[in-house]
Design a protein around this motif. Structure first.
Motif, mmCIF file in Angstrom:
data_model
loop_
_atom_site.group_PDB
_atom_site.id
_atom_site.type_symbol
_atom_site.label_atom_id
_atom_site.label_comp_id
_atom_site.label_asym_id
_atom_site.label_seq_id
_atom_site.Cartn_x
_atom_site.Cartn_y
_atom_site.Cartn_z
ATOM 1 N N SER A 291 1.087 -1.183 -0.114
ATOM 2 C CA SER A 291 -0.117 0.095 0.103
ATOM 3 C C SER A 291 0.912 1.261 0.090
ATOM 4 O O SER A 291 0.588 2.450 -0.511
ATOM 5 N N GLY A 292 1.977 1.089 0.618
ATOM 6 C CA GLY A 292 3.068 2.032 0.509
ATOM 7 C C GLY A 292 3.650 2.459 -0.979
ATOM 8 O O GLY A 292 4.123 3.489 -1.402
ATOM 9 N N GLN A 293 3.665 1.392 -1.571
ATOM 10 C CA GLN A 293 4.207 1.393 -2.845
ATOM 11 C C GLN A 293 3.255 1.746 -3.845
ATOM 12 O O GLN A 293 3.511 1.834 -5.189
ATOM 13 N N ARG A 294 2.131 1.974 -3.822
ATOM 14 C CA ARG A 294 0.858 2.111 -4.666
ATOM 15 C C ARG A 294 1.247 3.255 -5.529
ATOM 16 O O ARG A 294 1.169 3.230 -6.665
ATOM 17 N N ARG A 295 1.513 4.300 -5.097
ATOM 18 C CA ARG A 295 1.757 5.654 -5.676
ATOM 19 C C ARG A 295 2.967 5.408 -6.789
ATOM 20 O O ARG A 295 3.114 5.579 -8.044
ATOM 21 N N ARG A 296 4.136 4.553 -6.444
ATOM 22 C CA ARG A 296 5.182 3.989 -7.057
ATOM 23 C C ARG A 296 4.714 3.230 -8.346
ATOM 24 O O ARG A 296 5.053 3.513 -9.496
ATOM 25 N N VAL A 389 -4.162 5.797 -12.964
ATOM 26 C CA VAL A 389 -4.674 7.278 -12.517
ATOM 27 C C VAL A 389 -5.132 6.975 -10.885
ATOM 28 O O VAL A 389 -4.769 7.640 -9.878
ATOM 29 N N HIS A 390 -5.766 5.887 -10.915
ATOM 30 C CA HIS A 390 -6.130 5.381 -9.242
ATOM 31 C C HIS A 390 -4.967 5.293 -8.447
ATOM 32 O O HIS A 390 -4.847 5.839 -7.504
ATOM 33 N N ALA A 391 -3.807 4.616 -8.981
ATOM 34 C CA ALA A 391 -2.726 4.412 -8.130
ATOM 35 C C ALA A 391 -2.167 5.669 -7.998
ATOM 36 O O ALA A 391 -1.362 5.967 -6.838
ATOM 37 N N LEU A 392 -2.043 6.494 -9.008
ATOM 38 C CA LEU A 392 -1.379 7.877 -8.753
ATOM 39 C C LEU A 392 -2.023 8.611 -7.579
ATOM 40 O O LEU A 392 -1.405 9.134 -6.825
ATOM 41 N N ALA A 393 -3.295 8.267 -7.480
ATOM 42 C CA ALA A 393 -4.094 9.365 -6.719
ATOM 43 C C ALA A 393 -3.743 8.779 -5.404
ATOM 44 O O ALA A 393 -3.938 9.471 -4.306
ATOM 45 N N SER B 50 -8.261 17.154 -15.778
ATOM 46 C CA SER B 50 -7.358 16.250 -15.477
ATOM 47 C C SER B 50 -7.784 14.768 -16.222
ATOM 48 O O SER B 50 -6.932 13.992 -17.018
ATOM 49 N N THR B 51 -9.234 14.820 -16.305
ATOM 50 C CA THR B 51 -9.893 13.636 -17.026
ATOM 51 C C THR B 51 -9.338 13.653 -18.483
ATOM 52 O O THR B 51 -8.900 12.748 -19.116
ATOM 53 N N LEU B 52 -9.347 14.672 -18.957
ATOM 54 C CA LEU B 52 -9.179 15.191 -20.384
ATOM 55 C C LEU B 52 -7.620 14.863 -20.661
ATOM 56 O O LEU B 52 -7.409 13.786 -21.727
ATOM 57 N N LEU B 53 -6.744 15.138 -19.916
ATOM 58 C CA LEU B 53 -5.389 14.857 -19.822
ATOM 59 C C LEU B 53 -5.036 13.253 -19.780
ATOM 60 O O LEU B 53 -4.249 12.823 -20.560
ATOM 61 N N HIS B 54 -5.816 12.613 -19.012
ATOM 62 C CA HIS B 54 -5.634 11.339 -18.696
ATOM 63 C C HIS B 54 -6.019 10.511 -19.899
ATOM 64 O O HIS B 54 -5.410 9.503 -20.348
ATOM 65 N N LEU B 55 -6.982 10.754 -20.431
ATOM 66 C CA LEU B 55 -7.564 10.146 -21.751
ATOM 67 C C LEU B 55 -6.738 10.438 -22.862
ATOM 68 O O LEU B 55 -6.167 9.616 -23.692
ATOM 69 N N LEU B 56 -6.024 11.917 -23.123
ATOM 70 C CA LEU B 56 -5.302 12.047 -24.159
ATOM 71 C C LEU B 56 -3.970 11.392 -24.040
ATOM 72 O O LEU B 56 -3.114 11.065 -25.087
ATOM 73 N N GLY B 57 -3.321 10.988 -22.774
ATOM 74 C CA GLY B 57 -2.191 10.328 -22.466
ATOM 75 C C GLY B 57 -2.278 8.737 -22.401
ATOM 76 O O GLY B 57 -1.346 8.109 -22.088
ATOM 77 N N GLY B 58 -3.414 8.236 -22.668
ATOM 78 C CA GLY B 58 -3.654 6.848 -22.397
ATOM 79 C C GLY B 58 -3.373 6.191 -21.077
ATOM 80 O O GLY B 58 -3.444 5.147 -20.778
ATOM 81 N N LEU B 59 -3.593 6.943 -20.072
ATOM 82 C CA LEU B 59 -3.775 6.513 -18.704
ATOM 83 C C LEU B 59 -5.078 6.191 -18.256
ATOM 84 O O LEU B 59 -5.284 5.397 -17.415
ATOM 85 N N GLN B 60 -6.196 6.483 -19.080
ATOM 86 C CA GLN B 60 -7.405 6.136 -18.909
ATOM 87 C C GLN B 60 -8.029 5.973 -20.205
ATOM 88 O O GLN B 60 -7.632 6.453 -21.218
ATOM 89 N N ARG B 61 -9.191 5.194 -20.176
ATOM 90 C CA ARG B 61 -9.708 4.978 -21.397
ATOM 91 C C ARG B 61 -11.148 5.780 -21.403
ATOM 92 O O ARG B 61 -11.704 5.656 -20.479
ATOM 93 N N PRO B 62 -11.232 6.159 -22.707
ATOM 94 C CA PRO B 62 -12.661 6.717 -22.670
ATOM 95 C C PRO B 62 -13.909 5.881 -22.764
ATOM 96 O O PRO B 62 -13.699 4.948 -23.174
ATOM 97 N N THR B 63 -14.974 6.441 -22.262
ATOM 98 C CA THR B 63 -16.274 5.630 -22.419
ATOM 99 C C THR B 63 -16.860 5.987 -23.692
ATOM 100 O O THR B 63 -17.569 5.147 -24.367
ATOM 101 N N GLY B 64 -16.253 7.262 -24.506
ATOM 102 C CA GLY B 64 -16.798 7.057 -25.989
ATOM 103 C C GLY B 64 -15.917 8.032 -26.633
ATOM 104 O O GLY B 64 -14.967 8.660 -25.964
#
Ligand SMILES: Nc1ncnc2c1ncn2[C@@H]1O[C@H](COP(=O)(O)OP(=O)(O)OP(=O)(O)O)[C@@H](O)[C@H]1O
Ligand SMILES: [Mg+2]
Lengths: 598, 242, 176
Positions: A291-296, A389-393, B50-64
């Motif tokens: 859990s400490g390494q999640r961000r990593r 995204v989740h892990a970074l948060a 932030s969501t937009l940026l994540h979508l643009l960088g492939g950190l997150q998948r769009p729903t559409g």
């Protein structure tokens, strides 16, 4: 490739160095399990090696013939064997009488064998003290002498006749004390007893009325074919000996190893229990670490590491710890084996477990890696699979909300209320506490059971030490000590993480008016709640385990002992929790609120 | 300085939740970022930047909707391919830096180069060069804990530049910085802009506008304003209230 | 402006052109926008008011920038009271606010559009000021002034955003 390897190694080394306490805890937990397994496996060696050494040193026979008939009938039955196919040499037949020996006021069954002063071609017992037989004297098998407390120069009486003890010796031709094969003249039953040697000329006088039995030692062209030889000799139409009258060297070796076998069973079962405990402990530590390494994890993924890479980076660490623990466990087990478990005094030689057998290395390594992987795989995979995204948060898994417990706790005093709510926050950790106490209680209860067995060890007339029980006790003790250390460590780690996790809710509770004492007690309650079912289930589990593992009449320890064990375990947990809980409860609330993330 | 379209999105949508809890974090937006452009996306908190940026960088998948980076669809890429994309073509800069606490500045910077399979020696050379570029060579062997916020962010930017990404995506890069440290980061972005680096900065700090060629204003998941700013105006400056 | 010029003469008498370059240095990039003649107009006014005296310097043509200016006792006094003064220039939001209200009530224009136009303008200024501040060659003391300008403009922008929210809401209600 080199770059990635460098990266994995770098992260690994830094991480291990940054968290030395956790690294050491992981090492200890896995070492305890591998060490105990190694000890159990090393007993195998202890059971076989000394017999082999003794057999070589004393020109041990491949087959020993001891017909139930006596006198001339016996000699007639033995005669054809000396020329049977496959036999290359023999010694004897030697006369044998089943008598009673008294020394220092203790009386025991003695198998008395008449021997010549000159060395025989087969079965030359190795004299470990004093000299070999002469007329008017007796030589005792060493384990028998040890059990009786007899030394060279003492006087013992055999069926009332005083004899001087000339020395002690060991042999590979007969199972050592207490399984020398004493047969009552008037029944076919074999009872416990020890072996002594006298001069061939003295035996008739000692035996008196009793007809003499005879024993013949045979050497075969192929020692490994001993069983086949016995089969042919006892089933051929012209047979002179019957089933049960021939004993192979393998049978003797097995019987000599038997005192250690039960201890071995204890340690092997124990190492499984320790494995579970170690997994529980490692899981606890790993959960905190991961859990400490999640961000990593998120960060590695953001810079382009795939899930596999992320998993490798994190697993590698635990595999390295696992390998190290396999090494230390192996070394500890092997070093401890000769001192903790002595080979039978009835055999020659010392146990030499260095270098370890390959199968031990493989077993210890496999176990260590299994523990490491079993405890880490799930959280690591979960971490590797979480969305970047989740892990970074760095959102720690939000605490669970257990409706009914919250409802229930509203009706309770403040300390209990706090305890139940903290407990409800982290169900997985609560399960670890339950597991830990369950196994600890199980082993403690099994230990109690072992103590409660008050088995008389009958050696005909007086009670002597039972080498088998003695070794089982030793093994139990080793197991219990290792297990208690591990359980305490587990409990400490668990408490520590619980305290860290509960810091904030406790601080908030205190801003709402809870006293430091209520907060401290609340935390202790949170740890005790899951321990109670563990202890409750551990008592029947321990009783059951012992009952399954041992045969025959079982005696149960008094209820008060069981109750004391249960309370002891709970008390230990309370004490372990109370100390850190009180410590954080003393800190000013504002400090805690400021220093912990939301 | 701007060229062909590097980053594009059509009908890009990301929803969270369902029913009455439905949040349209990004709601059918169209976007096209030419190579070499510095784009600032601004808007109030929670508007979906932030969501937009994540979508643009492939950190997150769009729903559409669809996203293209350098002509390739990235919204349907496999996780592996996305990892490679992030490694080779995208550099991220975050508000809270996200440096590895146990690695020194230079080790943090060479992280993505090592992941990309570069030799340790070359990765180190490149990292030192980048640290030099952000003015932190003398801090190369410091742990992040020994650096100020502005310095950490500059290390993070150096890391984002490590693999010569096609585009650098920055999410509130100055959100945790004071005014002096913000200035350091802005200068760095200005240098990047001059060097022709494509840059998308998501922020609600209006000062970012100073280094942007174009500014998009978002509200409730949609673009409400898209203005191209005169590039590098160096004319007379008034303080506007005399 | 008059106070600033007086304060700059407080240390020692100075030529007009010296005063001008001192001002420019202190203002940094913003100083470029300063009107060259402004300082001489101010000096002439101050001389009329009896706050400064001026002398022709030897061997130089008699132009305002070649004269040496010095404070009179009255000028000294004015400098001291200026330094002690705590008044703060008010950003003039009232006018713009009233502009919006008037536009809305009289339906002269869409206040939201006005806000938007104003926002663009303020943003442009902010951008220019921030750009100027980014220049690494800017003297730190002059940079301080730029920072102040930037901060003010950001505050203005925030206020404009609040205006926009308000007027958008009004519009919607009116439309509905
Ligand atoms: N995992 C999630 N589940 C549900 N809703 C989410 C999730 N992540 C974001 N949202 C919602 O999506 C919307 C946009 O979020 P986002 O983080 O993109 O905003 P933002 O513009 O970056 O805000 P800020 O400036 O505060 O960082 C918000 O309303 C937020 O509540
Ligand atoms: Mg955001």
């Amino acid at each position: 490739m080199a770059g990635r390897l460098l990266l994995v190694c770098r992260v690994l080394v830094r991480d291990l160095r940054r968290r030395p306490t956790e690294t050491v805890l992981l090492l200890i937990a896995i070492t305890a399990a591998t060490g105990t397994l190694t000890l159990g496996l090393a007993l195998n060696e202890i059971a076989t090696q000394p017999y082999q050494q003794t057999r070589t040193a004393t020109a041990g026979p491949d087959v020993v013939a001891a017909p139930r008939a006596t006198g001339p009938d016996a000699l007639a039955a033995l005669a054809p064997l000396t020329t049977a196919a496959g036999v290359t040499a023999h010694s004897g037949p030697y006369p044998v009488a089943f008598l009673v020996l008294t020394a220092h006021g203790k009386t025991a069954h003695a198998v008395v064998e008449g021997r010549d002063n000159a060395p025989a071609p087969l079965d030359r017992p190795a004299v470990t003290d004093g000299t070999w037989v002469r007329p008017g004297g007796v030589v005792l098998e060493r384990a028998f002498a040890d059990a009786l407390g007899v030394h060279t120069g003492d006087t013992v009486s055999v069926d009332g006749r005083a004899l001087r003890v000339l020395g002690t010796a060991v042999t590979a031709a007969r199972t050592t004390y207490p399984y020398a094969g004493w047969t009552s003249p008037d029944s076919a039953l074999t009872e416990r007893g020890g072996l002594v040697w006298v001069d061939r000329g003295d035996i008739a006088a000692l035996a008196g009325e009793q007809p003499l039995s005879y024993t013949l030692n045979l050497k075969l062209a192929d020692p490994e074919a001993s069983t086949a030889f016995v089969d042919t000799a006892t089933t051929s139409p012209r047979r002179t000996v019957h089933g049960g009258e021939l004993t192979t060297w393998q049978d003797i070796a097995e019987a000599d190893g038997r005192p250690v076998a039960q201890a071995q069973a204890v340690l092997l079962v124990g190492s499984w229990l320790l494995t579970v405990l170690a997994i529980a402990g490692v899981t606890g530590v790993v959960a905190v670490r991961v859990s400490g390494q999640r961000r990593r994890v998120g960060l590695l993924k953001a810079v382009g590491a795939g899930p596999a890479m992320v998993a490798v980076v994190h697993l590698a660490e635990y595999l390295v710890i696992g390998l190290a623990a396999a090494g230390t466990g192996l070394a500890a087990g092997l070093l401890a084996a000769p001192t903790l478990i002595q080979p039978s005094a009835g055999l020659l030689g010392s146990v030499n477990t260095q270098p370890p057998a390959l199968y031990m290395v493989v077993a210890a390594t496999t176990l260590a890696l299994t523990i490491a992987v079993a405890a880490t795989l799930a959280p690591v995979v979960r971490a590797a699979a979480t969305s970047t995204v989740h892990a970074l948060a760095d959102a720690a898994t939000p605490p669970r909300r257990r409706r009914w417990r919250i409802w229930l706790s509203r009706r309770l005093p403040a300390a209990l209320l706090i305890g139940i709510r903290i407990n409800a926050r982290r169900p997985r950790r609560a399960r670890l506490v339950t597991m830990n106490t369950l196994i600890t209680t199980t082993v403690l209860v099994a230990m109690l059971m072992n103590h409660a067995q008050d088995k008389p060890f009958d050696l005909g007339y007086s009670e002597l030490v039972d080498p088998r029980a003695e070794r089982t006790d030793q093994a139990m003790l080793v197991l219990t000590v290792v297990l208690c250390v591990l359980a305490l460590l587990n409990a400490a780690v668990n408490t520590w993480t619980a305290v860290l996790d509960a810091r904030r809710p406790l601080a908030v509770a205190r801003t709402l008016g809870a006293t430091p004492a209520q907060a401290g007690v609340g935390l202790a309650v949170a740890q005790l709640l899951p321990a109670v079912p563990g202890v409750a289930a551990g008592i029947p589990a321990g009783l059951g385990l012992y009952t399954v593992a041992s045969r025959g009449g079982i005696q149960y320890p008094p209820d008060s002992w069981l109750l004391a064990t249960a309370l002891g375990v709970l008390l230990a947990i309370t004490a372990l929790t109370a100390i850190p809980a009180m410590a954080i409860a003393q800190r000013p609330v504002a400090d805690t609120l400021r220093s912990t993330p939301t | 300085m701007t060229g062909s379209t590097l980053l594009a999105a059509r009908g890009l949508t990301r929803r969270y939740g369902r029913g009455s809890g439905l949040v349209r974090a990004v709601d059918e937006v169209d976007l096209s970022v030419p190579a070499g452009q510095t784009l600032a996306v601004m808007g109030p908190s929670g508007c979906g930047k932030s969501t937009l940026l994540h979508l643009l960088g492939g950190l997150q998948r769009p729903t559409g909707g669809k996203v293209w980076l350098a002509g390739r669809r990235i919204d349907m890429m496999s996780e592996r391919a996305l990892a490679r994309l992030r490694r080779d073509s995208v550099g991220f800069v975050f508000q809270s830096f996200h440096l590895m606490d146990e690695l020194t500045a230079v080790e943090n910077v060479e992280l993505s180069a090592l992941l990309a399979g570069q030799s340790p020696r070359r990765a180190r050379q490149r990292a030192m060069h980048l640290l030099d570029r952000v003015g932190l060579v003398d801090r190369a062997d410091h742990l992040p804990s020994a650096l100020s916020g502005g310095q950490r962010q500059r290390v993070a930017i150096a890391r984002a530049l490590s693999n010569q990404p096609l585009v650098v995506l920055a999410d509130e890069p100055t959100g945790n910085l004071d005014s002096a440290a913000t200035l350091e980061v802005l200068r760095l972005f200005d240098d990047l802009r001059t060097a022709g680096q494509t840059l998308v900065v998501v922020t609600h700090d209006t000062r970012i506008a100073a280094v942007a060629d174009r500014m998009i204003t978002m509200r409730d998941g949609v673009f409400v304003d898209d203005s191209r700013l005169a590039s590098a105006a160096t004319g007379p400056v008034h303080d506007g209230r005399r | 402006m008059q106070d600033v010029v007086l304060a700059m003469l407080a240390k020692e008498p100075a030529h007009g052109y010296e005063l001008r370059s001192r001002m420019r240095d202190a203002l940094g990039p913003l100083g470029d926008a300063m009107n060259a003649g402004q300082i001489y107009v101010t000096l002439t006014r101050l001389a009329k008011a009896g706050m400064v005296t001026s002398q022709r310097s030897e061997g130089l043509p008699d132009r305002p920038d070649r004269r040496v200016y010095a404070l009179t006792p009255a000028g000294q006094e004015r400098v001291s009271s200026w330094l002690a003064e705590v008044s703060w220039p008010k950003p003039d939001l009232t006018e713009f606010h009233l502009k919006l209200v008037a536009a809305a009530t009289a339906r002269l224009a869409d206040p939201v559009a006005l806000v938007d136009a104003q926002r663009r303008e303020v943003l442009r200024r902010l951008r220019d000021a921030q750009r100027a501040a980014l220049d690494r060659s800017v003297d730190p003391v002059a940079g301080l002034l730029l920072e102040g300008v930037v901060l003010r403009l950001r505050a203005d922008l925030e206020w404009l955003e609040a205006c926009e929210r308000m007027w958008t809401g009004r519009n919607r209600k009116a439309g509905a």
